[in-house]
Design a protein around this motif. Structure first.
Motif, PDB file in Angstrom:
ATOM      1  N   PRO A 180       3.565  -1.899   3.454  1.00  0.00           N
ATOM      2  CA  PRO A 180       4.268  -2.917   4.254  1.00  0.00           C
ATOM      3  C   PRO A 180       5.635  -3.240   3.664  1.00  0.00           C
ATOM      4  O   PRO A 180       5.835  -3.111   2.452  1.00  0.00           O
ATOM      5  N   SER A 181       6.558  -3.622   4.546  1.00  0.00           N
ATOM      6  CA  SER A 181       7.871  -4.074   4.096  1.00  0.00           C
ATOM      7  C   SER A 181       8.416  -5.005   5.158  1.00  0.00           C
ATOM      8  O   SER A 181       7.966  -4.971   6.302  1.00  0.00           O
ATOM      9  N   PRO A 182       9.380  -5.847   4.787  1.00  0.00           N
ATOM     10  CA  PRO A 182       9.951  -6.756   5.806  1.00  0.00           C
ATOM     11  C   PRO A 182      10.524  -5.977   6.976  1.00  0.00           C
ATOM     12  O   PRO A 182      10.388  -6.385   8.120  1.00  0.00           O
ATOM     13  N   THR A 190       2.608  -3.913  10.983  1.00  0.00           N
ATOM     14  CA  THR A 190       1.924  -4.687   9.960  1.00  0.00           C
ATOM     15  C   THR A 190       0.550  -4.058   9.783  1.00  0.00           C
ATOM     16  O   THR A 190       0.158  -3.199  10.574  1.00  0.00           O
ATOM     17  N   ILE A 191      -0.172  -4.497   8.777  1.00  0.00           N
ATOM     18  CA  ILE A 191      -1.487  -3.908   8.552  1.00  0.00           C
ATOM     19  C   ILE A 191      -2.368  -4.126   9.785  1.00  0.00           C
ATOM     20  O   ILE A 191      -3.157  -3.260  10.160  1.00  0.00           O
ATOM     21  N   ASN A 192      -2.187  -5.258  10.460  1.00  0.00           N
ATOM     22  CA  ASN A 192      -2.988  -5.495  11.665  1.00  0.00           C
ATOM     23  C   ASN A 192      -2.675  -4.491  12.768  1.00  0.00           C
ATOM     24  O   ASN A 192      -3.576  -3.958  13.406  1.00  0.00           O
ATOM     25  N   PRO A 209      -6.510  -2.760  -0.413  1.00  0.00           N
ATOM     26  CA  PRO A 209      -5.144  -2.933  -0.920  1.00  0.00           C
ATOM     27  C   PRO A 209      -5.003  -2.234  -2.273  1.00  0.00           C
ATOM     28  O   PRO A 209      -5.974  -2.112  -3.014  1.00  0.00           O
ATOM     29  N   ARG A 210      -3.820  -1.745  -2.558  1.00  0.00           N
ATOM     30  CA  ARG A 210      -3.595  -1.108  -3.848  1.00  0.00           C
ATOM     31  C   ARG A 210      -2.224  -1.559  -4.353  1.00  0.00           C
ATOM     32  O   ARG A 210      -1.241  -1.518  -3.610  1.00  0.00           O
ATOM     33  N   GLY A 220       7.120  -4.954  -1.639  1.00  0.00           N
ATOM     34  CA  GLY A 220       6.096  -5.946  -1.921  1.00  0.00           C
ATOM     35  C   GLY A 220       5.182  -5.546  -3.065  1.00  0.00           C
ATOM     36  O   GLY A 220       4.282  -6.293  -3.436  1.00  0.00           O
ATOM     37  N   GLY A 221       5.393  -4.342  -3.617  1.00  0.00           N
ATOM     38  CA  GLY A 221       4.514  -3.867  -4.679  1.00  0.00           C
ATOM     39  C   GLY A 221       3.103  -3.653  -4.175  1.00  0.00           C
ATOM     40  O   GLY A 221       2.135  -3.806  -4.909  1.00  0.00           O
ATOM     41  N   LEU A 222       2.985  -3.281  -2.905  1.00  0.00           N
ATOM     42  CA  LEU A 222       1.666  -3.212  -2.290  1.00  0.00           C
ATOM     43  C   LEU A 222       1.611  -2.028  -1.346  1.00  0.00           C
ATOM     44  O   LEU A 222       2.584  -1.726  -0.648  1.00  0.00           O
ATOM     45  N   PHE A 224      -1.484  -0.221   1.394  1.00  0.00           N
ATOM     46  CA  PHE A 224      -2.857  -0.260   1.881  1.00  0.00           C
ATOM     47  C   PHE A 224      -3.391   1.160   1.989  1.00  0.00           C
ATOM     48  O   PHE A 224      -2.698   2.058   2.458  1.00  0.00           O
TER      49      PHE A 224
ATOM     50  N   GLU C  40      -0.770  -8.754   2.674  1.00  0.00           N
ATOM     51  CA  GLU C  40       0.494  -8.275   3.199  1.00  0.00           C
ATOM     52  C   GLU C  40       1.526  -9.401   3.249  1.00  0.00           C
ATOM     53  O   GLU C  40       2.663  -9.241   2.816  1.00  0.00           O
ATOM     54  N   SER C  43       2.889 -10.335  -0.044  1.00  0.00           N
ATOM     55  CA  SER C  43       3.795  -9.364  -0.647  1.00  0.00           C
ATOM     56  C   SER C  43       5.173  -9.434  -0.010  1.00  0.00           C
ATOM     57  O   SER C  43       6.127  -8.917  -0.540  1.00  0.00           O
ATOM     58  N   LEU C  44       5.269 -10.055   1.161  1.00  0.00           N
ATOM     59  CA  LEU C  44       6.542 -10.046   1.884  1.00  0.00           C
ATOM     60  C   LEU C  44       7.256 -11.396   1.879  1.00  0.00           C
ATOM     61  O   LEU C  44       8.419 -11.479   2.244  1.00  0.00           O
TER      62      LEU C  44
END
Lengths: 683, 160, 128
Positions: A180-182, A190-192, A209-210, A220-222, A224, C40, C43-44
């Motif tokens: 994910p990112s802005p 989005t993940i949804n 999540p990882r 976001g350092g994230l 999925f 999510e 993180s944002l």
């Protein structure tokens, strides 16, 4: 008004959500049963059942419905062990669990009717208590999966098993990654949404999540990780979901022998003996389908296109007839077809109708909650009737009724002491009637015998003159932003959010709102609304200083009109409108000037934008002055013959209180008899 | 005795039975409908219904008038149709003795193309009784006739 | 302005929590309907605290909590767990997983307000 929220007000929403969870619990328990009868297990369904009951229990506790808490708690406790172990549920237990679900259903239904929820019978509680803890934990199967231990350790045994079974059945097990990112969120990724799109092309076994190092690609350092089973190609998945194909990885090497955990506890012979009576049991749960309204809208849209096709067919038949060809048989077919379309339309409309009683059935509960919260003595009289109204009308109407009821109990009806002083019965009366006023409209009245509205006081607060009639009073009450607190404390409390009531009833639903109030005697609100409405997503635009809307579903594209790309077609003798040709991505598209067709005063010769629609597959453009926006609009029919014209499918209110015409550009182009297609060369 | 709504049009007073009237309201303009007959001033929303507005001046062949504060629409209902009439002003409701209606003199009914079926003398005032169904007429108005393509007829009035 | 992320798969529960917490001035709320969505959103964007349900699809509250505590940027985010499991063992488990506080359902509006005020007050002091 106190600052503290009253959770009792959530009871209506609670009932809706509880029904949803009950439906899930029923369906999942039946899925567990059917799997186990086949000697199989369905741990995912066990988990879903567990989660539904857990949620029901939590919600019921919040709104204070103890009998449901008592049932759900026992079921949840039992299911938790099986969820953890993944062991099959004993069949008699499923039976008891289904009874438990039914027990909750009965209580939820009773609450909805305004009756109290009875404490569960000892028999039911004993049956649930005796379920015991028979679960045997099973070791997870060894997993030949190509997954790092950190992720593998997070999978439940049944999830690993699900992956292995999928692989054995010839599916590919994949791992997909979504970061994910802005920027992606801004595009709706989005993940949804990824999860939703992924579900269309693959079976999602698990999403985890990882944590990843923060980088420009992963701000976001994230990321999925989605674990999937699929028969689609990587390319197809990447395309459908909108992710890079190199984020997809296979989870397994070549499959050797099928790996299956042995869990058949029930022999098929044993199962069949019970099957018959259970079949009839399941049958009773059939016959009712929950359908999303959007699916009905799809059906209605399909019907609309059928009607457009019929229109074309009718023209073709008329043309044949003109050429002296005998069209008697065709005409007969056309008559049948028209009737069938009418019937089909009526059938779809009927599916969307709900009894008006459903709208009112939650009112007793609401009143009871308010009665407790306010210490008012209130008697509720309901007169429901048998009328039916469209689901979407009902959904919009319900908050309005809640609002009026709450205002009446909270503010209009005096405290028992005050009522006694005024010589009124100690118990206030709240009366709601509901009845069809004609075939197309429903009338609802909400009456209280409270203190009535002090017109002069409301007017003072609003800084206006005292109105001399009820219509003037309603205008005052509906002034947006009129300080609710002032109104509440100085008058009978009407006024709080009345502008929202008016917006819903008058502007959205195209209905009427009236108030009549007598100081010291009480107040009646009368609402009249159409039984059905039709809502579409539409573009609004301006042409010749007039506003119009066109349903989004009918629009192929909106393009800029660049005079460089225009070619004028020589004027014709047939009196038809001027047709230009506009080049759209190298394809010539006929373009009409809407201002000219409608004889509107156009600002310029050519509109600056053009709306492209498709008629029988071929594009045709209508030039307009400018596009204004996009919004959901309620379409009202235009019934009178004086104002029915081709290309105009109804009217709507864009919020200015005036009708705005809703255009059907496809029908308009058909009525103009303009040839579509890239070439106008030869017929 | 019967109740009538009295309205004026170019200085003449007309009467319309109250039972045919749903409501009266001030008029601030209507939405033009392309393809509608010229005497249709457009549509308005009344009680959530989309209703055509007949400009009675145009219908009666009188010169059009500017909007004023007095301009009203009278929303009528007859034979299941709801239609609004735009008039110069409408302020009064009067009780009239039905027996005192007189048949319209031919010159009147001719000038008003049969829209007036009787007259009623009330002191020095002369009230013309309207035939609503004639005015609405066109119950079989064929939209195809008010063709959008043929510019010779059915042109809606543009706002002045 | 205090930004609170409210995570629960039940819409009614989210609405109830927010209705209760509206009494605290200068707060704004963001919903998340699943643990994945919560992670999510965290993180944002930056939040002042999270109210977290335990029982959710895909990944539950404890897993969300474990993940959050493993992230440098989120390690100090106050997290209040809201759960139907009010027993001591569950309480122990979530506090061990890193929850700042623990609230059992059913709770009253006053209880959740007090709990959140305590968390936010503590944070304000530590910042000052």
């Amino acid at each position: 008004m106190t600052a503290t929220a009253d959770l009792k007000e959530f009871i209506a929403a609670y009932l809706v959500e509880a029904e949803e969870h009950l439906a899930v619990a029923n369906a999942q328990l039946l899925a567990v049963e059917s799997a186990q009868r086949k000697g199989d297990t369905n741990p995912r369904a066990v988990r879903e059942t567990f989660r539904s009951l857990h949620t029901i229990k939590g919600l019921s506790a919040m709104v204070g419905v103890e009998p449901v808490v008592a049932i759900a708690h026992r079921m949840e406790t039992f299911l938790r062990d099986f969820d953890r172990s993944g062991a099959p549920l004993p069949l008699p237990a499923i039976d008891a669990l289904l009874k438990g679900v039914r027990g909750i259903e009965q209580r939820v239904a009773a609450l909805g009717r305004g009756d109290g929820a009875a404490m569960p019978s000892d028999e039911l509680l004993a049956a649930l208590d005796s379920l015991g803890f028979a679960a045997v934990s099973t070791a997870p199967p060894a997993a030949p999966l190509d997954l790092e231990p950190a992720l593998l350790g997070k999978l439940a045994p049944f999830e690993i098993e699900q992956l292995i079974r999928g692989i054995n059945a010839g599916k590919r097990a994949l791992r997909a990654e979504f970061t994910p990112s802005p920027a992606r969120a801004a595009e709706g990724m989005t993940i949804n949404s990824v999860r939703e799109r992924m579900a269309a092309v693959a079976e999602i076994v698990r999403v985890l999540p990882r944590a990843v190092p923060v980088s420009p690609g992963a701000p976001g350092g994230l990321c999925f990780v989605l674990l999937l089973l699929t028969s689609s190609t990587d390319q197809a998945i990447a395309e459908a979901v909108g992710i890079d194909v190199d984020t997809l990885h296979r989870l397994h090497r070549e499959v050797e022998a099928p790996i299956l955990a042995e869990r058949g506890n029930v022999s098929p012979e044993m199962a069949t003996s019970e099957l018959e009576e259970d079949f009839s049991d399941a049958q009773s749960r059939r016959g009712v389908v929950r359908v999303e309204v959007s699916r009905l809208d799809e059906a209605m849209e399909g019907l609309s296109s059928l009607i457009v096709t019929r229109f074309r067919l009718a023209r073709a038949v008329a043309a044949l007839n003109k050429r002296g060809i005998n069209t008697r048989e065709l005409s007969e077919i056309m008559v049948d077809n028209a009737r069938q379309l009418r019937d089909l339309r009526a059938a779809i409309v009927r599916v969307r109708m709900v009894p008006v009683g459903e709208l009112l059935e939650r009112v007793p509960l609401l009143v009871r909650g308010l009665r407790r919260a306010t210490n008012r003595a209130v008697r509720l009289e309901l007169e429901g009737g048998t009328a039916e109204l469209d689901k979407s009308v009902s959904e919009r109407l319900f908050p309005v009724i809640v609002h009026l009821v709450r205002n009446a109990v909270d503010h209009a009806i005096e405290s028992p002491d005050e009522r006694e002083r005024r010589g009124k019965p100690e118990e206030g009366l709240l009366r709601i009637t509901c009845g069809a006023r004609s075939n197309t409209r429903l009338e609802i009245t909400v009456t209280d015998d409270g203190r009535g509205i002090d017109r002069a006081a409301v007017a003072r607060k609003a800084g206006r003159n005292t109105p001399n009639d009820n219509a003037g009073l309603l205008d005052l009450l509906c002034i947006p932003g009129l300080s609710t607190r002032d109104i509440v404390t100085t008058t009978s409390g009407r006024g709080m959010g009345m502008e929202i009531v008016k917006r819903t009833i008058v502007d959205e639903l195209g209905g009427e709102l009236e108030v009549s109030s007598e100081l010291g005697k009480g107040t009646t609100f009368t609402l009249r609304v159409p039984l059905t409405i039709s809502i579409v997503d539409a573009f609004s635009f301006e042409c010749g200083e007039q506003r119009f809307v066109v349903p989004v579903a009918m629009v192929d594209e909106i393009i800029e009109v660049d005079s460089e790309c225009l070619a004028q077609v020589p004027a014709q003798e047939d009196g038809g409108p001027t047709v230009d040709i506009i080049s759209r991505r190298g394809v010539a598209v006929p373009m009409l000037q809407l201002a000219q067709i409608f004889r509107l005063a156009a600002a310029e010769k050519y509109g600056r934008k053009a709306i492209v629609v498709r008629r029988a597959g071929a594009p045709i453009a209508f030039a307009v002055d400018r596009m204004l926006g996009q919004q959901e609009v309620v379409i009202r029919p235009i019934n009178d013959v004086l104002v029915r014209a081709p290309g105009i499918s109804g009217a709507t209110d864009l919020g200015d209180g005036r009708p705005t015409l809703v255009l059907d550009l496809v029908a308009l182009s058909t009525s103009l008899n303009v040839r579509t297609g890239a070439s106008r060369a030869q017929p | 005795m019967k109740l009538y709504v009295i309205f004026t049009l170019a200085g003449t007073e007309y009467a319309l039975p109250v039972d045919a009237v749903l409501q009266m309201q001030s008029f601030t303009g209507a939405t033009l409908v392309p393809g509608a007959p010229a005497y249709v001033a457009g549509i308005v929303t009344v009680r959530g219904l989309v209703v055509p507005v007949i400009d009675l001046r145009v219908r009666f062949g009188l010169p059009p008038a500017e909007l004023t504060l007095d301009t009203r629409i009278i929303v009528t209902e007859s034979e299941g149709r709801v239609v609004a009439l735009r008039v110069d002003a409408a302020r009064e409701v009067l009780k009239l003795d039905v027996d005192k209606h007189q048949p319209a003199p031919s010159v009147v009914s001719e000038r008003a193309s049969g829209f007036v079926h009787a007259v009623h003398a009330l002191g020095t005032r002369l009230l013309l009784l309207m035939d609503l169904s004639k005015i609405l007429g066109e119950s079989s108005h064929d939209p195809a006739r008010a063709s959008l393509v043929d510019g010779t007829k059915a042109r809606p009035q543009l706002p002045s | 302005m205090t930004d609170i992320l409210v995570v629960d798969d039940s819409k009614v529960m989210r609405d109830m929590i927010i209705a209760c917490l509206r009494a605290i001035p200068e707060t704004s709320f963001v919903h998340a309907s699943s643990g994945l969505e919560a992670i999510e959103r965290l993180s944002l964007a930056t939040f002042d605290m999270m109210v977290l349900d335990l029982n959710m699809p895909d990944i539950g509250g404890v897993e969300v909590l474990e993940f959050v505590r493993g992230q440098d940027t989120l390690r100090s985010l106050p997290v209040m767990i809201v759960t139907t499991r009010g027993d001591e063992q569950s309480r122990e488990r979530v506090l061990q997983a890193g929850a700042t506080s623990f609230l059992a359902k059913p709770f009253t509006p006053d209880a959740i307000i007090a709990e959140v005020r305590a968390i936010l007050g503590g944070r304000a002091e530590s910042v000052a």
